[in-house]
Motif scaffolding. Structure first.
Motif, PDB file in Angstrom:
ATOM      1  N   THR A 125       0.743  -1.581   0.471  1.00 54.17           N
ATOM      2  CA  THR A 125      -0.327   0.287  -0.194  1.00 54.17           C
ATOM      3  C   THR A 125       1.057   1.210  -0.053  1.00 54.17           C
ATOM      4  O   THR A 125       1.745   1.292   0.797  1.00 54.17           O
ATOM      5  N   LEU A 126       0.370   2.225  -0.774  1.00 57.07           N
ATOM      6  CA  LEU A 126       1.523   3.560  -0.896  1.00 57.07           C
ATOM      7  C   LEU A 126       0.619   4.731  -0.865  1.00 57.07           C
ATOM      8  O   LEU A 126      -0.434   5.150  -1.335  1.00 57.07           O
ATOM      9  N   ASN A 127       0.754   5.371   0.375  1.00 58.15           N
ATOM     10  CA  ASN A 127      -0.333   6.312   0.846  1.00 58.15           C
ATOM     11  C   ASN A 127       0.889   7.372   0.378  1.00 58.15           C
ATOM     12  O   ASN A 127       1.678   8.011   0.504  1.00 58.15           O
ATOM     13  N   GLN A 128       0.193   8.871   0.010  1.00 57.86           N
ATOM     14  CA  GLN A 128       0.998  10.393   0.410  1.00 57.86           C
ATOM     15  C   GLN A 128      -0.383  11.159   0.656  1.00 57.86           C
ATOM     16  O   GLN A 128      -1.904  10.932   0.218  1.00 57.86           O
ATOM     17  N   LEU A 129       0.321  11.851   1.640  1.00 55.51           N
ATOM     18  CA  LEU A 129      -0.840  12.357   2.355  1.00 55.51           C
ATOM     19  C   LEU A 129      -0.546  14.273   2.150  1.00 55.51           C
ATOM     20  O   LEU A 129       0.712  14.437   2.253  1.00 55.51           O
ATOM     21  N   TYR A 130      -1.330  15.515   2.050  1.00 58.98           N
ATOM     22  CA  TYR A 130      -0.623  16.913   1.481  1.00 58.98           C
ATOM     23  C   TYR A 130      -2.441  17.466   2.953  1.00 58.98           C
ATOM     24  O   TYR A 130      -3.120  17.317   2.741  1.00 58.98           O
ATOM     25  N   GLN A 131      -1.282  18.393   3.389  1.00 60.05           N
ATOM     26  CA  GLN A 131      -1.803  18.975   4.109  1.00 60.05           C
ATOM     27  C   GLN A 131      -1.487  20.844   3.864  1.00 60.05           C
ATOM     28  O   GLN A 131      -0.439  20.952   4.249  1.00 60.05           O
ATOM     29  N   LYS A 132      -2.537  21.299   4.067  1.00 58.61           N
ATOM     30  CA  LYS A 132      -1.724  22.766   4.145  1.00 58.61           C
ATOM     31  C   LYS A 132      -2.658  23.889   5.114  1.00 58.61           C
ATOM     32  O   LYS A 132      -4.149  23.837   5.002  1.00 58.61           O
ATOM     33  N   THR A 176       4.498  11.287   2.740  1.00 59.29           N
ATOM     34  CA  THR A 176       4.741   9.618   1.630  1.00 59.29           C
ATOM     35  C   THR A 176       5.400   8.087   2.640  1.00 59.29           C
ATOM     36  O   THR A 176       5.940   8.230   3.471  1.00 59.29           O
ATOM     37  N   GLY A 177       4.144   7.069   2.481  1.00 59.78           N
ATOM     38  CA  GLY A 177       4.293   5.737   3.295  1.00 59.78           C
ATOM     39  C   GLY A 177       4.212   4.633   1.940  1.00 59.78           C
ATOM     40  O   GLY A 177       2.916   5.208   1.177  1.00 59.78           O
ATOM     41  N   SER A 232       8.647   5.496   5.609  1.00 58.19           N
ATOM     42  CA  SER A 232       7.152   6.629   5.666  1.00 58.19           C
ATOM     43  C   SER A 232       8.391   7.934   4.928  1.00 58.19           C
ATOM     44  O   SER A 232       9.642   7.879   6.347  1.00 58.19           O
ATOM     45  N   TYR A 233       8.334   9.395   5.017  1.00 57.26           N
ATOM     46  CA  TYR A 233       8.518  10.324   4.830  1.00 57.26           C
ATOM     47  C   TYR A 233       8.196  11.175   4.871  1.00 57.26           C
ATOM     48  O   TYR A 233       7.521  11.216   4.222  1.00 57.26           O
ATOM     49  N   LEU A 234       7.972  12.573   5.798  1.00 60.60           N
ATOM     50  CA  LEU A 234       7.384  13.391   6.163  1.00 60.60           C
ATOM     51  C   LEU A 234       8.255  15.069   5.707  1.00 60.60           C
ATOM     52  O   LEU A 234       9.431  15.033   6.066  1.00 60.60           O
ATOM     53  N   ASP A 235       7.469  15.987   4.433  1.00 56.23           N
ATOM     54  CA  ASP A 235       8.145  16.491   4.536  1.00 56.23           C
ATOM     55  C   ASP A 235       7.300  18.337   4.987  1.00 56.23           C
ATOM     56  O   ASP A 235       6.339  17.696   4.547  1.00 56.23           O
ATOM     57  N   ARG A 236       8.113  19.035   5.761  1.00 54.42           N
ATOM     58  CA  ARG A 236       6.776  19.756   6.131  1.00 54.42           C
ATOM     59  C   ARG A 236       7.775  20.797   6.863  1.00 54.42           C
ATOM     60  O   ARG A 236       8.629  21.274   7.205  1.00 54.42           O
ATOM     61  N   ASP A 237       7.575  22.878   6.363  1.00 48.30           N
ATOM     62  CA  ASP A 237       7.298  23.840   6.448  1.00 48.30           C
ATOM     63  C   ASP A 237       6.432  24.349   6.794  1.00 48.30           C
ATOM     64  O   ASP A 237       5.031  24.191   6.842  1.00 48.30           O
ATOM     65  N   VAL A 238       6.783  24.632   8.502  1.00 46.24           N
ATOM     66  CA  VAL A 238       6.289  25.571   9.073  1.00 46.24           C
ATOM     67  C   VAL A 238       6.956  27.676   9.460  1.00 46.24           C
ATOM     68  O   VAL A 238       8.401  27.635   9.107  1.00 46.24           O
ATOM     69  N   LYS A 249      12.305  17.490   8.451  1.00 42.23           N
ATOM     70  CA  LYS A 249      11.717  16.499   8.037  1.00 42.23           C
ATOM     71  C   LYS A 249      12.440  14.619   9.142  1.00 42.23           C
ATOM     72  O   LYS A 249      12.966  14.658   9.272  1.00 42.23           O
ATOM     73  N   ARG A 250      11.606  13.766   8.069  1.00 39.63           N
ATOM     74  CA  ARG A 250      11.681  12.575   9.215  1.00 39.63           C
ATOM     75  C   ARG A 250      11.033  11.699   8.270  1.00 39.63           C
ATOM     76  O   ARG A 250      10.470  11.273   7.886  1.00 39.63           O
ATOM     77  N   ASN A 251      12.418  10.615   8.393  1.00 41.20           N
ATOM     78  CA  ASN A 251      12.211   9.252   7.680  1.00 41.20           C
ATOM     79  C   ASN A 251      12.202   8.121   8.861  1.00 41.20           C
ATOM     80  O   ASN A 251      13.035   8.180  10.039  1.00 41.20           O
ATOM     81  N   THR A 252      11.404   7.299   8.822  1.00 33.03           N
ATOM     82  CA  THR A 252      11.605   5.889   9.654  1.00 33.03           C
ATOM     83  C   THR A 252      11.049   4.969   8.894  1.00 33.03           C
ATOM     84  O   THR A 252      10.421   4.665   7.665  1.00 33.03           O
TER      85      THR A 252
END
Length: 770
Positions: free
Chosen positions: A286-293, A327-328, A345-351, A402-405
């Motif tokens: 299962t490939l997941n892609q999530l985006y939120q702003k 992305t997971g 999973s890889y998380l890329d977040r900008d605040v 950035k988070r790589n798990t």
């Protein structure tokens, strides 16, 4: 705030059971029963022999299990309950989870606590990690002071696992773990839906939402799920006109250009896509892609004591943008009686965030040096200031996360008396943060790096974790089971970069540390009958150690992990022919070598962290769900915590906190109660629902001379609606008593304010499923 959202009603039972609220202490379960079933003789004249509560499935132990079979204190909100209770964001579900407390200054800024484990840390990105881990699907997304505020739509379940979960979930699962689990594609059938919502807020601006999903079976082995949403949430706090004269310099300013009614606005846009492929009969990917702003403007804390109800006076722009991609990839397979799961999973977040910091100019004499011409007076041995300009200050935060798990685990399935789960875990997270304090009228030669910046923190924090973990369960008899778990870990923490002013410029920081250790868990579970289970658990949780950017005579350059030992007795019961579910736990927790992050000017101009003092918590939590009739369900839940220091904090000469001091952000009692009744009007289904939630008072800091008491508050929500064929309409009222909740008494910008909730609101939601 309750807002409109649409859910995949076609894929979940309408009557799912869930752990839910209890009123405040004066409300007993018997009082609830008296209120709810005052017409009991008529009700029980009906045939109730076949009524049973729906089973609640959870994945707290990394596998699908019935809630009643898991010897962990869990509060779970499944997709049906999330829809019924109009949950759309963190504030909504946090209100309904008694084991969870928090502070916040607005969307996306929550610091989360469970079971009273709170040191009142200020969310400094160079300080200690949180004591509660937050997971989005398989990935930990925990962040210091900025936990993800994931929009709750098309969510399978929200799970709050109370107490240490360190063996399976690792670092920061010290007091508990909060899990948000999204819905995944299904190859069984096509379904789709959308929701449209509109909400009116008294003395505020309206809100609206548009949400939708598609589940598309592409073949009998492949399916795609698509989700999209957009929410525009109107403001309810006014930025009012104010004139301010600074006491030392006599400079007068006003905020005429910024005056605006209902200026705290939020826009939330997001999308998810998930592709599931059955590679063969035994393997699935299962490939997941999530985006939120999430975009915000204004502030969510008001100043009722100095300015007015739902009013503030701000002298610079307040705005923020929080954007992330996740992305997971999950691969699951069977090898004989073993299940193998890989989750990456890889998380890329900008605040990006900016806020008014002008109030600091009133508190700090340092600002005078940046905004005034001055000369040294030898007769008084001091500086004389003259020709001072506007000292207003603007703070900006540009953070990149950035988070790589990676996790690989094996698990034995089947009916064997010996069962186990074990795995390997790796995580690397970086937080690159540029924090700048700007004075537009700064004097020449006082800047650092940028034309109007007087103080800057430009640093990068890297945290790495390696772990091997496992739990072994063995059935000693048909009724008695024991579980032993352990997690061996190595953590590494590093901070690099610059912090300072033109006066304090120094070589760049480059410090690091690492730590290796093992934590344990022991459990004994006894099934008295098929419907009554009791258990005892001794478990350990930890927060990883780290490094300070400097050291002093009292505060060393490194701090070690702090540990929490939990001693718990719990029960899971299903009574009255499976119409009543009654679960709970009583516990004692011993918190050792607490990591305190504090800004103490007598020590340093930087926030520093030290291991100092111990604390203990005595608590009890419980929930009950009662199916009165096939169409009438009542749920209640509560938690009680007595949390205080058991050893004084004395690492600073100006901050000695005595033993017995209550821990901050710990309401002694928190609970809620909900009741939902469904009925028919001709061929149309209808329902009415009421929710009452109570949060007790708590302190807003650990420092005795600085802290204030946050008042208790009560929230009442009601809703009613109809459903026919594939569509439904819901009318609701939120915060019907127009309560001003004191979520967080803070002085984040050196301006004392109170984060509060949305005023009384009314809304309508239209839903359609295909």
């Amino acid at each position: 705030m309750s807002t409109f959202s649409f859910r995949d009603r076609g894929s979940v039972p309408q009557k799912n059971a869930i752990v839910r609220g209890l009123r405040q202490a004066r409300w007993s379960v018997s009082a609830l029963a008296a209120m709810s079933i005052g017409t009991a003789p008529t009700l029980y004249a009906q045939d109730v022999d076949d009524l049973v509560l729906e089973e609640v499935l959870v994945t707290a132990q990394k596998r699908d299990e019935s809630l009643q079979n898991v010897p962990i204190s869990i509060q779970a909100l499944d997709s049906t309950r999330l829809e019924q209770l109009l949950v759309s964001n963190f504030d909504d579900y946090a209100l309904l989870l008694p084991s969870l407390s928090y502070n916040s200054v607005g969307p996306g800024t929550a610091q989360i606590y469970m079971r009273g484990i709170s040191d009142g840390g200020d969310g400094n990105p160079s300080g200690s990690s949180p004591s509660v881990a937050v997971y989005l699907d398989e990935q930990p997304v925990t962040a210091i002071g900025r936990n993800l505020d994931v929009h709750i739509y098309d969510i399978e379940r929200v799970e709050a696992l109370a107490g240490p979960q360190g063996t399976l979930y690792g670092a920061s699962s010290q007091a508990g773990t909060l899990r948000i689990i999204t819905k995944q594609p299904s190859t069984e059938e096509f379904n789709a839906g959308f929701d449209l919502g509109y909400e009116y807020t008294e003395d505020g601006d309206p809100s609206n939402t548009v949400e939708g999903f598609l589940n598309i079976p592409i073949t009998d082995r492949m399916a795609l799920r698509l989700v999209g949403y957009r929410g525009d949430y109107g403001g309810y706090i006014d930025n009012v006109f104010q004139v301010k004269t600074f006491s030392r310099t006599g400079v007068t300013i006003d905020n005429a250009g910024l005056v605006e009614e209902n200026f705290n606005e939020e826009k939330n846009t997001g999308a998810r896509a998930a592709l599931k492929v059955d590679l063969n009969d035994n393997w699935t990917a299962t490939l997941n892609q999530l985006y939120q702003k999430q975009e915000t403007k204004g502030v969510w804390d008001h100043d009722p004591e100095d300015i007015g109800d739902l009013e503030v006076a701000r002298f610079n722009k307040d705005a923020g943008e929080d954007e992330f991609y996740q992305t997971g990839l999950t691969v699951e397979g069977q090898m004989g009686d073993l299940d193998l799961v890989y989750a990456g999973s890889y998380l890329d977040r900008d605040v990006n965030y900016e806020s008014d910091y002008t109030e600091y100019a009133e508190y700090s004499s340092y600002i005078d040096y940046y905004t005034c011409y001055y000369a040294y007076d030898y007769s008084t041995y001091g500086y004389v200031f003259y020709d001072c300009d506007d000292p207003r200050i603007r703070f900006t935060d540009d953070s990149k996360y950035k988070r790589n798990t990676q996790e690989l685990r094996l698990q034995q399935q089947g009916d064997s008396s010996l069962r186990w789960v074990g795995g390997l875990f790796y995580e690397k997270s970086t937080h690159d943060y540029l924090l700048e304090w700007h004075i537009p009228a700064i004097k020449p030669g006082m800047q650092i790096r940028e034309p109007d910046v007087y103080f800057v923190t430009d640093q990068k924090r890297t945290d790495t974790q390696y772990a091997i973990f496992g739990e072994v369960t063995y059935d000693l008899t048909d009724s008695l089971t024991t579980t032993v778990g352990a997690r061996g870990f190595k953590t590494e923490s590093e901070i690099k970069g610059f912090v300072g002013t033109v006066f304090t410029a120094s070589p760049e920081v480059d410090v690091d540390t690492d730590e290796e250790d093992v934590i344990y868990k022991f459990n004994l579970t006894y099934n008295y009958t098929d419907d009554i289970m009791i258990y005892g658990t001794v478990s350990e949780g930890f927060r990883p150690g780290g490094v300070n950017r400097t050291s002093t005579s009292n505060i060393p350059g490194e701090y070690e992990s702090d540990r929490l030992w939990n001693y718990e007795f719990g029960w899971k019961t299903t009574l009255l022919d499976q119409r009543l579910r009654f679960n709970g736990a009583a516990y004692y927790m011993d918190w050792e070598d607490i990591q305190f992050t504090r800004f103490d000017p007598s020590e340093s101009q930087l926030g520093l962290t030290a291991n100092a003092g111990d604390a203990e918590v005595y608590g009890i939590e419980s929930d009950v769900t009662y199916l009165i009739l096939a169409d009438w369900e009542v749920s209640a839940a509560f938690s009680y915590n007595d949390a205080s220091l058991s050893e004084e904090y004395d690492r600073s000469p100006t901050e000695i906190i005595p033993s017995g001091t209550e821990l901050p952000f710990v309401p002694d009692f928190k609970g809620n109660i909900s009741s939902r009744y469904t009925f028919s009007i001709g061929e149309t289904d209808a329902f009415v629902q009421a929710v009452y939630a109570y949060t007790g008072s708590s302190y807003n800091d650990l420092i005795v001379e600085d802290r204030a008491k946050q008042d208790s508050y009560e929230i009442v929500n009601m809703s009613a609606g109809i459903e026919r064929d594939s569509w439904s309409v819901t009318l609701y009222g939120s915060n019907l008593t127009d309560e001003r909740a004191e979520i967080y008494r803070n002085n984040t910008d050196l301006d004392d304010r109170i984060t509060t909730n949305r005023p009384r609101s009314y809304g309508v939601r239209f839903s359609m499923n295909f």
